[in-house]
Scaffold this active site. Structure first.
Site, PDB file in Angstrom:
ATOM      1  N   LYS A   1      92.031 -49.342 126.575  1.00  0.00           N
ATOM      2  CA  LYS A   1      92.918 -49.475 125.432  1.00  0.00           C
ATOM      3  C   LYS A   1      94.047 -50.420 125.796  1.00  0.00           C
ATOM      4  O   LYS A   1      94.767 -50.194 126.775  1.00  0.00           O
ATOM      5  CB  LYS A   1      93.468 -48.105 125.040  1.00  0.00           C
ATOM      6  CG  LYS A   1      94.472 -48.174 123.901  1.00  0.00           C
ATOM      7  CD  LYS A   1      94.773 -46.812 123.348  1.00  0.00           C
ATOM      8  CE  LYS A   1      95.813 -46.902 122.257  1.00  0.00           C
ATOM      9  NZ  LYS A   1      96.093 -45.605 121.650  1.00  0.00           N
TER      10      LYS A   1
ATOM     11  N   ARG B   1     100.823 -47.156 113.203  1.00  0.00           N
ATOM     12  CA  ARG B   1     102.079 -46.479 113.547  1.00  0.00           C
ATOM     13  C   ARG B   1     102.870 -46.147 112.297  1.00  0.00           C
ATOM     14  O   ARG B   1     103.579 -45.149 112.251  1.00  0.00           O
ATOM     15  CB  ARG B   1     102.871 -47.326 114.544  1.00  0.00           C
ATOM     16  CG  ARG B   1     102.151 -47.385 115.893  1.00  0.00           C
ATOM     17  CD  ARG B   1     102.852 -48.250 116.917  1.00  0.00           C
ATOM     18  NE  ARG B   1     102.013 -48.396 118.115  1.00  0.00           N
ATOM     19  CZ  ARG B   1     102.244 -49.269 119.084  1.00  0.00           C
ATOM     20  NH1 ARG B   1     103.291 -50.084 119.018  1.00  0.00           N
ATOM     21  NH2 ARG B   1     101.439 -49.338 120.117  1.00  0.00           N
TER      22      ARG B   1
ATOM     23  N   GLU C   1      88.940 -49.054 134.603  1.00  0.00           N
ATOM     24  CA  GLU C   1      89.363 -47.924 133.761  1.00  0.00           C
ATOM     25  C   GLU C   1      88.154 -47.133 133.266  1.00  0.00           C
ATOM     26  O   GLU C   1      88.149 -45.899 133.267  1.00  0.00           O
ATOM     27  CB  GLU C   1      90.159 -48.433 132.542  1.00  0.00           C
ATOM     28  CG  GLU C   1      91.603 -48.806 132.831  1.00  0.00           C
ATOM     29  CD  GLU C   1      92.496 -47.584 133.013  1.00  0.00           C
ATOM     30  OE1 GLU C   1      92.008 -46.445 132.836  1.00  0.00           O
ATOM     31  OE2 GLU C   1      93.680 -47.758 133.353  1.00  0.00           O
TER      32      GLU C   1
ATOM     33  N   LYS D   1      89.397 -50.800 122.658  1.00  0.00           N
ATOM     34  CA  LYS D   1      90.327 -50.848 121.541  1.00  0.00           C
ATOM     35  C   LYS D   1      91.458 -51.814 121.826  1.00  0.00           C
ATOM     36  O   LYS D   1      92.003 -51.757 122.926  1.00  0.00           O
ATOM     37  CB  LYS D   1      90.882 -49.435 121.364  1.00  0.00           C
ATOM     38  CG  LYS D   1      91.845 -49.257 120.257  1.00  0.00           C
ATOM     39  CD  LYS D   1      92.287 -47.838 120.239  1.00  0.00           C
ATOM     40  CE  LYS D   1      93.402 -47.712 119.234  1.00  0.00           C
ATOM     41  NZ  LYS D   1      94.093 -46.485 119.340  1.00  0.00           N
TER      42      LYS D   1
ATOM     43  N   TYR E   1      88.112 -48.137 109.212  1.00  0.00           N
ATOM     44  CA  TYR E   1      88.655 -47.633 107.950  1.00  0.00           C
ATOM     45  C   TYR E   1      87.762 -48.004 106.771  1.00  0.00           C
ATOM     46  O   TYR E   1      87.944 -47.494 105.670  1.00  0.00           O
ATOM     47  CB  TYR E   1      90.090 -48.158 107.760  1.00  0.00           C
ATOM     48  CG  TYR E   1      90.994 -47.714 108.902  1.00  0.00           C
ATOM     49  CD1 TYR E   1      91.490 -46.415 108.936  1.00  0.00           C
ATOM     50  CD2 TYR E   1      91.292 -48.563 109.977  1.00  0.00           C
ATOM     51  CE1 TYR E   1      92.269 -45.976 109.993  1.00  0.00           C
ATOM     52  CE2 TYR E   1      92.065 -48.136 111.036  1.00  0.00           C
ATOM     53  CZ  TYR E   1      92.555 -46.838 111.047  1.00  0.00           C
ATOM     54  OH  TYR E   1      93.305 -46.405 112.103  1.00  0.00           O
TER      55      TYR E   1
HETATM   56  C1  PBG Z   1      97.816 -43.143 119.483  1.00  0.00           C
HETATM   57  C2  PBG Z   1      96.855 -44.071 118.832  1.00  0.00           C
HETATM   58  C3  PBG Z   1      97.103 -45.361 118.335  1.00  0.00           C
HETATM   59  C4  PBG Z   1      95.940 -45.748 117.665  1.00  0.00           C
HETATM   60  C5  PBG Z   1      95.016 -44.712 117.788  1.00  0.00           C
HETATM   61  N1  PBG Z   1      95.592 -43.683 118.527  1.00  0.00           N
HETATM   62  C6  PBG Z   1      98.329 -46.191 118.361  1.00  0.00           C
HETATM   63  C7  PBG Z   1      98.996 -46.533 119.613  1.00  0.00           C
HETATM   64  O1  PBG Z   1      98.453 -46.402 120.707  1.00  0.00           O
HETATM   65  O2  PBG Z   1     100.141 -46.970 119.521  1.00  0.00           O
HETATM   66  C8  PBG Z   1      95.762 -47.034 116.911  1.00  0.00           C
HETATM   67  C9  PBG Z   1      94.688 -47.054 115.854  1.00  0.00           C
HETATM   68  C10 PBG Z   1      94.820 -48.151 114.863  1.00  0.00           C
HETATM   69  O3  PBG Z   1      95.662 -49.071 115.001  1.00  0.00           O
HETATM   70  O4  PBG Z   1      94.061 -48.130 113.872  1.00  0.00           O
HETATM   71  N2  PBG Z   1      97.780 -42.977 120.793  1.00  0.00           N
END
Ligand code: PBG
Length: 327
Positions: free
Chosen positions: A198, A208, A237, A252, A317
């Site tokens: 990530k 957010r 990782e 991600k 989505y």
């Molecule tokens: C939280 C989390 C995030 C996303 C999924 N889980 C945001 C972040 O790490 O700040 C992002 C998903 C998206 O942008 O659609 N840990």
């Protein structure tokens, strides 16, 4: 003419039937995981300014959405709570309240729509007062203390009916710690889908807003989420999370990181998922709204790109809409 020696790659592309025969990847509803944002209340939904068409849903409406997803052939939902302000705290204690919004959503959907898989996000930003994924002391994100809270959170989610625990925080050691507690508490059957690679990304902006962590976030997440300049590190990782017991891993964001998906697929013989994150969703929606590209074509092209790169599935989505079209 001779220089071709009879080799004409265009032959197989010349007609629709031939293109169908040589097509290498196929998108089906089973490839699509649908993220849902949940809020308190009843029969209530709220708009997300930066994610046109996506709504936060109260638990009863989330149950209805789960029914629609099941009927469209979607195998699993990924749930994210928008925790009310007064329940957020520095210690993120709400994360392991067995009656928190997330747990109530999990058990309500599990009871009403048992056929669909439920993926529970585990990270503290959805419960903490500062929007970081971990506990903060003197500006430092604490690793091991955060893992302890996450373990309790994951256990509460498993008890509420989560089928797949999905730690999205990037702390070290959390997969092993969660696996251990699930096993000792009788949840050997629950999977772990680790957000293993990530990246610290600007593409999470709209998410957010959706979960209400953006405005409170100070600084960034670069001491735990990965540097977008790195690729070898993603493989380390992933290797570590698999050693600790992850059943599947996630990359991600998605589209800008398909090189990581492909490397991971070649290096590890496990299911790899990718998250077409909120900013990627917004890029397609806003570009289409401005007339810059054909929305439906952009959605299908992007989802096939994930498959081509080696994904076993995509969190998107667009899942419900696309599953209905494919089905
Ligand atoms: C939280 C989390 C995030 C996303 C999924 N889980 C945001 C972040 O790490 O700040 C992002 C998903 C998206 O942008 O659609 N840990």
């Amino acid at each position: 003419m001779d220089f071709l020696a009879g080799r004409r790659l265009r032959r197989s592309r010349a007609t629709a039937w031939s293109r169908a025969m040589v097509r290498e990847t196929h998108l089906t509803p089973a490839d699509l995981i649908w993220p849902l944002f949940v809020i308190e209340g009843k029969n209530d939904k709220t708009q997300i300014k930066t994610m046109p068409g996506v709504e936060r849903l109260s638990v009863d409406l989330a149950v209805e959405a789960a029914r629609q997803a099941r009927d469209a052939g979607i195998p699993a939902l990924a749930l994210f709570p928008n925790t009310p302000d007064h329940l957020r705290s520095e210690g993120a204690e709400e994360a392991y309240n067995p009656d928190n919004l997330m747990c109530r959503a999990l058990s309500a959907i599990k009871a009403a729509v048992p056929e669909i898989g439920l993926i529970a996000d585990v990270a503290l930003d959805e419960y903490s007062s500062d929007g970081q994924d971990g506990l903060v002391r003197d500006g430092v994100i604490l690793n091991d203390e955060t893992v302890e809270v996450m373990v309790r959170s994951a256990l509460a989610q498993a008890r509420a009916g989560a089928d797949i625990i999905a730690p999205s925080d990037m702390m070290d050691g959390r997969v092993g710690a969660i696996r251990a507690v699930l096993d000792t508490e009788g949840f050997e059957d629950r999977q772990i889908m680790s957000y293993a690679a990530k990246y610290a990304s600007c593409y999470y902006g709209p998410f957010r807003e959706a979960v209400g962590s953006g405005a409170r976030l100070k600084g960034d997440k670069r001491t735990y989420q990965m540097d977008y300049a790195n690729s070898d590190e993603a493989l380390r990782e992933i290797a570590q999370d698999l050693e600790e017991g992850a059943d599947s891993v996630m990359v991600k964001p998605g589209l800008p990181y398909l090189d990581i998906v492909r490397r991971a697929k070649d290096a590890f013989n496990v299911p790899i998922y990718a998250y077409q994150v909120s900013g990627e969703f917004a890029m397609i929606e806003f570009a289409a709204a401005a007339g810059a590209l054909d929305r439906d074509a952009a959605i299908l092209e992007s989802l096939h790109a994930f498959k081509r790169a080696g994904c076993s599935g995509v969190l998107t989505y667009f899942a419900l809409e696309v599953a209905r079209k494919l089905g």
